[in-house]
Design a protein around this motif. Structure first.
Motif, PDB file in Angstrom:
ATOM      1  N   TYR A 427       0.822  -1.204   0.000  1.00  0.00           N
ATOM      2  CA  TYR A 427       0.000   0.000   0.000  1.00  0.00           C
ATOM      3  C   TYR A 427       0.864   1.266   0.000  1.00  0.00           C
ATOM      4  N   LEU A 428       1.863   1.300   0.882  1.00  0.00           N
ATOM      5  CA  LEU A 428       2.732   2.477   0.950  1.00  0.00           C
ATOM      6  C   LEU A 428       3.559   2.616  -0.331  1.00  0.00           C
ATOM      7  N   LEU A 431       1.300   4.061  -2.865  1.00  0.00           N
ATOM      8  CA  LEU A 431       1.025   5.478  -2.589  1.00  0.00           C
ATOM      9  C   LEU A 431       2.175   6.354  -3.083  1.00  0.00           C
ATOM     10  N   TYR A 454      -7.580   1.696   2.706  1.00  0.00           N
ATOM     11  CA  TYR A 454      -6.567   0.827   3.308  1.00  0.00           C
ATOM     12  C   TYR A 454      -5.506   1.607   4.077  1.00  0.00           C
ATOM     13  N   LEU A 455      -5.371   2.920   3.796  1.00  0.00           N
ATOM     14  CA  LEU A 455      -4.360   3.740   4.469  1.00  0.00           C
ATOM     15  C   LEU A 455      -4.955   4.779   5.403  1.00  0.00           C
ATOM     16  N   MET A 459      -3.113   9.501   6.794  1.00  0.00           N
ATOM     17  CA  MET A 459      -1.889   9.010   6.166  1.00  0.00           C
ATOM     18  C   MET A 459      -1.759   9.570   4.744  1.00  0.00           C
TER      19      MET A 459
END
Length: 1875
Positions: A427-428, A431, A454-455, A459
């Motif tokens: 996810y990160l 992003l 999801y974040l 965030m």
């Protein structure tokens, strides 16, 4: 079986008349059969379904017990009737299901009977020796899918059905027409339905060897043959894949089904293979390699198969899973390949992810490991496919990619949770990857929306702080607005979800929202960017109030209604709040809300008024009846907005009024229902309900009458269009007319009760004779839209037939118009003929269009009679044209009758088969062919030459000569030898118009006729034979290939495309071959060498080819397009012959032009993209051709192709980015073949530049600049993870040395687009390192190119930089070290200018000492006289001035030396001032503005004496800019400066006014001169030395330039002059003598044709009003134009009522009352010209102005006793005008029409002069009448009582006969205007 009609008759005779049945049952059955009959007769699907639904409800009302009473024979009739109904509607699934519901209801009474009759019906399908027909297959499908009893029957007869299908397949696959047509598709569909719905019966035949047989084996073989390419129909192949998968799904044992599925996956093999499905085995041989076979199989397996099959392992490799190891490689490969079926490939990818998600638990259990571990190959492949296809230009692909991304994220989360991975690094990673995308990338926002849950919002917003600013940019860009809005919605929804557990109140939640988002919304809503405003109000506000309703208080708190943009924001916020939440907006801000609403409704800005109107009309509940106050406001608002120029405003106004009417209607209906059910005693509520009812009915009545008084011929198009839209809204909403073409918006079922309630009050008579006459007069309006709208209203809402007198007069008028040479009048006649035909209940007695033409109607219908009459009339026109073309062009020009035929045949509600028979159809075709040949012969000048096949079309010169010869022959003499006139004569225009318009109408009519006949044809009956269609094709071919007139070609293309589409969709192979044969003929013409000049090339040849390929069905493989492209590419590539002649039309050039037509054609634009690489390569290669025509054609082709490949350029209010939405990575992903070719072109060009430095050769590469242009248009800023595009950077950097300036500029832009963000700093460091020192030798071209590249990359890199990095500081230091490049040491001005551009980009990061040194250098250079002329010096000076003036200190220094500068520099300086004002002064430039004003004022006299008009114009524009200060509506705080000396002022004014009076210098200069003179007057109005004569001169200039004949720029200058000088002048009492003159000028300008001029005049009125109210501190509130008129008239009466000239001001705004001259001119029937001269001001409305002026005239009459001067003026006017007024009224009495309509009266009704003259006359009569009543001095002129009686009689009779007057006049007649 009996027909439906026979069954209906029998049922009515037996059942409904039967004595045994109860009366109520008989009555219900009668209604039931009526509904069935109505459904059968109707041709509209929605009508059929509506009738069937009502019939079903009636049948359900009959209890089962009473149905049991019916005899079995009668019940049998009822069942047969319903089955016949089902068969009749076999194509309408929903209708069949409704009939099936009725059959099931009867089955409850006697199931055996229903089953037996259905079985009998289906037996006729399967128990026959003939193969199944298309109709049989339709029946089989319907009874399988839409009939419960039908499925029971098929369960018993499935073997018979399967046998018939197996027999049919070989027949279908043998014949191309059946194989590629609908027959094959529906056969496959039957198989699919049998496998799905009868799976239990089919399974033993497949999986059990004992029950198996050849039947299903044959079917499976046929299905696989179809999948593998024997059929070209893609839809049929995909459906076959689903059918085979459904067959596999019938497996009773899991292992058998799994084995069959694995066996089917062999479809990817290129060699023949064996498919095993249970006991069946078939041989599979791939036919084509287009990917559709793999697509069909994978799609079918994923759609149909049960989980255990998808999770099965291969027999040879048990660790392999079908879903993961079998299907995924297939799906991945399909997505990677660039196939024509890309859309379906990504649909399959989404299906695969969904099935994986369904089976995920079982996959974990089977494998025991994670499905998507980080960096796994499956994860990487999925991300790769999703990432690279997010910008796909193929429609629908991006939506599937978005869904696939969401599914991937969901799968990853489930995977992590199952295996305890809390980091979720993907996810990160995603992003960060998303953040690096440029804000212009559409996919960025969709991915953020998917990733957000999801974040979390914190965030995402912390990591991506630029989201708010990027959102605003998105909302300002058209194509990004939806995705930006969606991201905002997701963010606030996620924010609300995260705050759900915090136990906060709604107010607290709104506070949390406001901290992050209130500033963003405030900025968006109050922005100057229209698109940003609209997007935020349309998308952001509803989302906000849905999630945080209390946010409304935060948004309203920061608004000031008088601040720019705030009023619109206020209205948008409240309307959105009301529509979304249902909350009352009136309670939010107390009493000030309604005051602010009134401000908004009167604003000059259309957007503000619409937003306020929306607030007034919207409500989430339709029963929310508007209040009396809301209705009162609407009564004021609607009349003031009838003539708005904006089309969107009119549409929104209609929609808003319709919503308002729906609220009134539904609210009133609720009260009517409430009154019926209300108990006695509730008197208060009953009285309130009665008031609501009265108000609602009264408002609708008022609105229903309002449009008619605004439809007079003299009114503007805008007013009439709005009036018709409002009338349509009333009739659609408040009548009980049902519209079958609408899904929504139908009247309520109980609408009749409300109509009766209104009729009892004598209201709501919407369709009386008077109103019918008004709409009939609109049928002759000059604009097509008004005519069509009026005709539509007459046909939809008015009685079904005209009264006899109206019908007779209309028929006479129609005959005249159809023979008019004017195209517009002929179209009026055609429309009237259509209306007459549909309004005639019975066959007219006289079916003749001319006295010589009789048609025996016989037993034919009225429509057939009219059509036959039109055909005879057309034949007479043809005969006349053949004998005397000049005479025909004047009195029988053919095209009118053609248009009438088209409308009567093709726009009629009935079938064309009810009107035509084969003989009449053949007659029409023959006549069209003869007419087309005749007209083409006229243009040729030789009928015989036109009939030949090989002759080329005539050039425009030849056509002109042919027509001139024709005219000369007609006039009896030869061609004159005198001087040739460049203008076309009237006769020439008549003949040419007759020819090209008639040819155009032939093309449209013929194509539409063939389309309608073939669409409505039945197997047993078709009006067209193959020979007829060949004749039609010959007509099209002749027009397209033998006519050069583009109007005729374009019109013909419309019909020809329809013609081809109808033939290509036919099931008859011979008919489908006709367009294909024409295409081959066209391509042969392209390939054939010709000896004709390029000026004689057929304009229609490329269009012929385009029309044929556009007509192909998109779902098929489009073989004609492929064949055409291949042929044209081969032809274009053919080398030119050695002895080619550039004056001749070459086949290669023609091929390229045809390719361009295909690329540009909207019908094949997307399909042609598969050939894009080949076409691009060809066009770039042909740019090097020695033939000029070839190079020209290739460049046009390349330009069109680039537009198609890149898609539409994103649009935004501030013109948006210059790039398109496709990144380089995505572009080359879709067109991979172009990458090596384009790179090779760049490398070749760069290599040519690498010769010795002293070599001065110029290497031209024609393809270089086009390649750079393409690359420069790609979207920059996208990171290239594969680094495959880095190869482009070296040649682009090398091209900086190109000797061609434009190449260097474009190379810098291309470099930005092709450089990934990670390389920006590396490129900058590399380029700045190459900057030379002062003593180094360098190439100026290379240096200039490098500086351009540095600037371009810098501007892109600095977009996201807030603080300088180490790399940027290094770049900065190198640029500063190269300061010498801006000094005289660098001899090239272009290099110096480029360096300044770089320095300007880095200004924010540069140190003060560097900037000071650079500025000092520039100032010194500018002040040093130039000794010699240098190329590029002017560009450098402009750049230097822009650089210096950005700093106030240096700008003041340069301006202080203005008078010492050269003329060029002075021009550059004043030009800079104009540019700066356009961009807007910054707050730091106030002091500079004062300096500039002082300098410009002190040098004004010298500037005005300059000989350069450009310098004088620009100087005056700069002076106006600094003195006016931009927006004239804001409070003025001009910079303080010493005024000019009085002598200088006087001299300057004299110079300016002298130029204006003598009209010296052109419109642009004169407009600036007028504005400057006005500014000088306004700044020194207090000067005693300025005499009144100067003001008089100024007023005279305004009066001369306000005329409609004056250029618009001067009329605009007049309005601006009023704003600048009119207000201060009018505030001084000593200048009252010119006050009325200025007001009169304002009145003229408020009626100007230009909207901008009217708005500026409204601004003048608003400023006057503002100044008189003493509101000096606030900005001026600019009122709407229609509100400004009464404000100006009020001021005129307040200030000047007793001033000489005021009465003349009012009277000069009235139309002249000379009725006799109008009637005399109307009666003269002279020869009219082909084109009518428009009025100078088509917006002016004299009759409306009469209504405005009348109340003020009456007030003047009332004031006669207060002033002797006024009394004298009034008496003098009465003495002069009384006789004329009385004479006019006498003429009106003589004019009074008879009881029946006459042709003479209808001709007057449509005359625009009549209405305005009557309004002028009656206004004067009302004025005279008031004078007679109030003044005894004029009573001797006539008797007031007799004048009043005449006045009322005339108005009454005229109103009853179609002349409707403005409300002010009718009020004067009724005596309602104030005394």
């Amino acid at each position: 079986m009996l027909s439906f009609e026979e069954l209906m008759t029998s049922l009515q005779d037996c059942v409904i008349s039967e004595d045994q049945a109860a009366e109520n049952v008989r009555q219900t059955l009668r209604l039931f059969t009526d509904k069935l009959s109505e459904s059968s007769r109707s041709s509209v699907k929605r009508c059929k379904e509506r009738c069937l639904e009502e019939a079903a409800q009636l049948l359900r009302q009959i209890p089962e017990a009473q149905l049991h009473v019916l005899e079995e024979s009668h019940l049998l009739l009822l069942v047969r009737l319903l089955i016949s109904m089902q068969l009749q509607m076999v194509n309408i699934s929903t209708a069949c299901r409704k009939v099936d519901q009725m059959l099931q209801h009867l089955a409850k009474v006697n199931h055996q009977l229903v089953f037996r009759e259905t079985h009998h019906c289906l037996s006729s399908v399967v128990h026959t020796d003939q193969v199944l027909s298309f109709e049989d297959l339709q029946k089989a499908c319907m009874f399988l899918e839409d009939s419960a009893v039908g499925r029971e029957v098929w369960r018993e007869s499935y073997l018979s059905l399967l046998n018939k299908v197996s027999e049919l397949f070989p027949v279908v696959l043998r014949q191309e027409s059946l194989r590629d047509g609908p027959q094959c598709y529906i056969t496959v569909k039957v198989c699919l339905q049998v496998f799905q719905l009868l799976s239990g019966e089919v399974a033993p035949l497949v999986w059990d060897k004992e029950h198996g047989g050849p039947t299903v084996q044959k079917i499976l073989q046929a299905l696989m043959d179809i999948i593998l390419g024997q059929c070209c129909n893609r839809d049929a192949r995909l459906l076959a894949g689903t059918a085979v998968a459904m067959l596999i799904n019938t497996a009773p044992e899991s292992r058998a089904g799994e084995a069959a599925a694995w066996s089917l996956l062999q479809v990817s093999h290129s060699e023949p293979w064996l498919l095993t499905v249970g006991a069946l085995q078939v041989r599979c041989s791939p036919t084509v390699k287009d990917g559709v076979d793999r697509l069909a199989v994978s799609r079918g397996l994923l759609t149909c198969c049960r989980p255990h099959i998808l999770l099965s392992s291969h027999v040879d490799a048990t660790e392999k899973c079908l879903l993961l190891k079998g299907l995924f490689p297939l799906v991945f490969a399909l997505c990677e390949e660039k196939l024509d079926c890309n859309y379906f490939a990504f649909e399959v990818l989404t299906l695969w992810l969904k099935r994986v998600k369904e089976c995920l638990t079982d996959i974990w259990r089977m494998t025991g490991v994670r499905l998507l571990p980080d960096n796994s190959s499956l994860q990487q492949e999925l991300i790769h496919i999703i990432w690279t296809n997010a910008e796909s230009p193929v429609e629908g692909v991006s939506e599937f990619v978005r869904g696939a991304f969401s599914l991937l994220l969901d799968l990853y989360q489930m995977d992590c949770e199952q295996f305890g991975d809390t980091k979720k690094t993907l996810y990160l990673t995603l992003l960060q990857r998303i953040i690096k995308l440029p804000w212009e990338a559409k996919a960025k926002y969709h991915r953020l929306c998917a990733l957000l849950p999801y974040l979390g919002t914190d965030m995402v917003l912390d990591q991506y702080a630029e989201i708010p600013s990027h959102l605003l940019k998105c909302l300002s860009t058209n194509h990004l607005s939806p995705c930006g809005s969606e991201l905002y919605k997701c963010l606030i929804q996620q924010q609300r979800r995260e705050l759900r557990d915090a136990s906060l109140t709604e107010l607290d939640l709104a506070d949390r929202w406001a901290r992050r988002w209130r500033p963003v919304l405030h900025e968006a809503l109050t922005s100057d960017v229209t698109l940003l405003q609209n997007s935020s109000s349309t998308h952001l506000l509803p989302s906000t109030f849905q999630v945080f309703p209390s946010a409304v208080d935060h948004l309203l708190a920061s608004l000031d209604p008088f601040a720019p943009g705030h009023l619109h924001a206020w209205a948008c916020i409240l309307s959105s709040y009301r529509a979304t939440t249902g909350g009352s907006p009136w309670a939010l801000q107390g009493s000030s809300t309604l005051q602010t609403l009134q401000l908004a409704l009167g604003s000059a800005d259309d957007k503000v008024r619409l937003a306020a109107l929306n607030l007034l009309c919207c409500s989430p509940k339709t029963k929310d009846t508007p209040t009396a106050e809301e209705m009162s406001i609407m009564r004021m608002f609607i009349p003031q907005n009838l003539n708005c120029e904006s089309s969107p405003f009119r549409q929104h106004l209609q929609a808003a009024v319709k919503r308002f009417l729906v609220r009134i209607r539904d609210g009133c209906l609720a009260h009517v229902r409430g009154q019926k059910g209300k108990k006695k005693g509730d008197a208060t509520n009953s009285e309130r309900a009665q008031d609501v009812l009265e108000q609602g009915i009264g408002f609708v009545e008022w609105l229903g009458q309002l449009p008619y008084s605004n439809l007079a011929p003299g009114h503007s198009y805008q007013r009439k269009k709005t009036a018709l839209l409002l009338l349509s809204a009333v009739l659609e909403t408040c009548t009980d007319t049902w519209s079958p073409d609408k899904k929504k918006g139908q009247p309520p079922a109980n609408m009749g009760s409300l109509i009766n309630c209104a009729r009892q009050r004598g209201l709501w008579d919407f369709v009386c004779r008077t109103q019918q006459l008004v709409l009939i007069s609109c049928l002759e309006d000059s604009t097509n839209e008004i005519r069509e709208l009026s005709a539509g209203l007459l046909l939809r809402f008015f009685p079904p037939s005209f009264p006899d007198d109206i019908a007779a007069v209309l028929l006479t008028r129609t005959k005249q118009l159809l023979c008019s040479p004017r195209v517009q009048e002929a179209q009026m006649g055609a429309l009237m003929m259509k209306v007459l035909l549909q309004k005639s209940q019975e066959q007219p007695e006289d079916c003749r269009l001319s006295s010589n033409n009789t048609v025996s109607g016989g037993g034919n219908s009225k429509a057939s009679c009219v059509v036959r009459s039109l055909v005879k009339e057309l034949e007479e026109h043809y005969v006349t044209a053949k004998a005397d073309m000049m005479l025909a062009a004047r009195i029988k020009p053919i095209h009118g009758v053609l248009s009438a035929l088209q409308r009567c045949l093709l726009e009629a509600p009935r079938s064309v088969y009810d009107t035509l028979d084969h003989g009449l159809t053949a007659e029409v075709l023959s006549l069209l062919e003869k007419i087309s040949l005749l007209l083409l012969g006229v243009l040729y000048g030789d009928l015989d030459a036109c009939a030949t096949e090989k002759d080329a079309p005539p050039s425009f010169c030849d056509m002109g000569n042919a027509i001139s010869s024709l005219i000369a022959q007609g006039s009896g003499g030869g061609r004159g030898d005198g001087e040739e006139c460049v203008l076309l004569s009237e006769e020439h225009s008549l003949v040419l118009t007759c020819c090209w318009v008639s040819l155009k109408e032939i093309g449209i009519f013929l194509g539409s006729l063939v389309e309608k006949i073939l669409t409505e044809s039945k197997p047993s009956k078709c009006l067209l034979t193959k020979e007829d269609l060949m004749t039609a094709s010959k007509v099209f071919k002749n027009i397209l290939l033998k006519c050069r007139h583009w109007g005729a070609v374009e019109g013909c293309c419309i019909g020809f495309t329809r013609f081809c589409a109808s033939l290509l969709s036919s099931s008859d192979a011979e008919l489908r071959e006709i367009p294909a044969h024409m295409l081959k003929q066209g391509l042969q013409v392209v390939r054939s060498p010709r000896s004709t000049s390029v000026t004689r090339r057929a304009a229609g040849l490329p269009m012929l080819i385009l029309c044929v390929v556009s007509a192909e069905e998109a779902s098929k493989a489009r073989p004609l397009l492929s064949y055409s492209m291949q042929t044209l590419l081969e032809t274009a590539k053919t080398p030119l012959p050695e002895n080619w002649d550039q004056t001749l039309d070459l086949p290669q050039v023609c091929a390229v032009h045809t390719l361009q037509a295909l690329v540009r054609g909207s019908g094949v634009g997307v399909a042609v993209l598969q050939f894009a690489p080949a076409v691009a390569t060809l066009s770039l290669t042909l740019l090097s051709s020695p033939c000029w025509a070839m190079r020209n054609a290739a460049l046009q082709l390349y330009s069109s192709l680039c537009s198609r490949m890149l898609g539409q350029r994103p649009s935004s209010d501030d013109s948006g980015p210059s790039q398109h939405g496709l990144s380089p990575l995505a572009f080359f992903f879709h067109y991979p073949a172009l990458q090596p070719f384009l790179l090779g072109e760049l490398r070749g060009a760069a290599q040519d530049l690498q010769g010795p430095s002293n070599e001065a050769k110029l290497h031209l590469q024609p393809s270089l600049y086009p390649v750079l242009t393409l690359l420069a248009q790609l979207q920059p800023g996208v990171q290239d993870s594969t680094e495959t595009l880095l190869d482009f950077l070296p040649p682009l950097l090398q091209l900086s040395a190109s000797p061609i300036y434009s190449v260097r500029v474009m190379a810098s832009k291309a470099l930005v687009a092709m450089t990934p963000p990670s390389e920006y700093m590396n490129i900058l460091i590399k380029l700045t390192a190459q900057l030379p020192g002062p003593q180094e030798r360098c190439c100026h071209n290379r240096l200039h190119g490098q500086l351009l590249q540095i600037k371009a990359v810098l501007e892109r890199a600095l977009c996201t930089v807030s603080a300088p990095s180490a790399d940027l500081r290094e770049v900065l230091s190198r640029v500063e070290a190269s300061l010498w490049l801006a000094t005289e040491a660098q001899r090239c001005p272009l290099v110096r200018a480029a360096y300044l551009g770089v320095a300007d980009s880095l200004r924010g990061f540069s140190c003060e000492s560097y900037l000071s040194k650079l500025s000092d250098t520039l100032v010194h250079d500018l002040q040093t006289p130039q000794q010699e002329l240098q190329v590029g010096l002017s560009s450098f000076h402009q750049r230097a001035i822009h650089f210096l003036c950005a700093d106030q200190t240096w700008a003041c220094q340069i301006w202080d030396g203005f008078s010492a500068l050269s003329s060029d520099l002075r021009l550059s300086l004043v030009t800079w001032v104009v540019v700066v004002v356009v961009d807007g002064w910054s707050s730091r430039q106030t002091g500079l503005r004062a300096v500039i004003q002082r300098v410009l004022q002190s040098n004004l006299r010298e500037a005005l004496l300059s000989h350069s008009v450009e310098y004088r114009r620009t100087y005056l524009a700069a002076l106006a800019a600094v003195m006016a200060g931009g927006d004239s509506t804001l409070p003025k705080h001009p910079p303080h400066s010493a005024p000019l000396e009085e002598t200088v002022l006087s001299e300057c004014l004299d110079l300016l006014l002298g130029d204006l009076e003598e009209q010296r210098g052109g419109p642009e200069f004169l407009s600036q001169a007028l504005f400057a003179a006005s500014l000088l007057l306004s700044h020194w109005t207090h000067s005693s030395s300025l005499k009144i004569s100067e003001f008089e001169r100024w007023c005279s200039v305004l009066e001369s330039q306000r005329s409609p004949d004056a250029p618009e720029v001067l009329r605009m200058a007049c309005a601006e002059a009023l704003c600048v000088a009119g207000v201060p002048l009018m505030s001084q009492r000593e200048h009252r003598t010119v006050l009325s003159r200025l007001i009169n000028t304002g009145l003229y300008l408020l009626q100007d044709q230009s909207q901008q001029v009217r708005l500026k005049a409204a601004c003048f009125t608003s400023m006057l009003h503002h100044a008189r109210r003493g509101e000096s501190q606030r900005s001026v509130y600019v009122v709407q134009v229609n509100r400004a008129l009464p404000l100006l008239l009020d001021l005129l009466l307040e200030e000047c009522w007793d001033t000489p000239g005021t009465l003349e001001v009012l009277l000069c705004n009235l139309p002249q009352p000379d009725l006799r001259s109008v009637l005399r001119e109307a009666s003269e029937t002279g020869c009219s010209s082909l084109y009518e001269q428009d009025e100078a001001n088509v917006f002016a409305e004299p009759s409306v102005m009469s209504a405005h002026v009348l109340p003020y005239l009456l007030q003047m009459a009332d004031k006669h006793s207060e002033s002797s001067a006024l009394a004298q003026s009034l008496s003098a006017w009465a003495e002069e005008s009384a006789a004329q007024v009385l004479d006019g009224l006498a003429v009106c009495k003589e004019l009074q029409p008879a009881e029946t309509l006459t042709s003479a009266w209808l001709a007057l009704l449509v005359d625009p002069r009549l209405h305005s003259t009557l309004c002028g006359l009656l206004t004067r009569a009302a004025f005279l009448l008031r004078l007679l009543k109030t003044s005894s001095d004029v009573r001797h002129l006539c008797d007031p009582a007799s004048l009043h009686t005449s006045f009322q009689e005339v108005c009454g009779v005229l109103s009853q006969n179609g002349v409707r007057f403005p409300s002010a006049l009718t009020a004067a007649v009724a005596g309602e205007l104030p005394a």
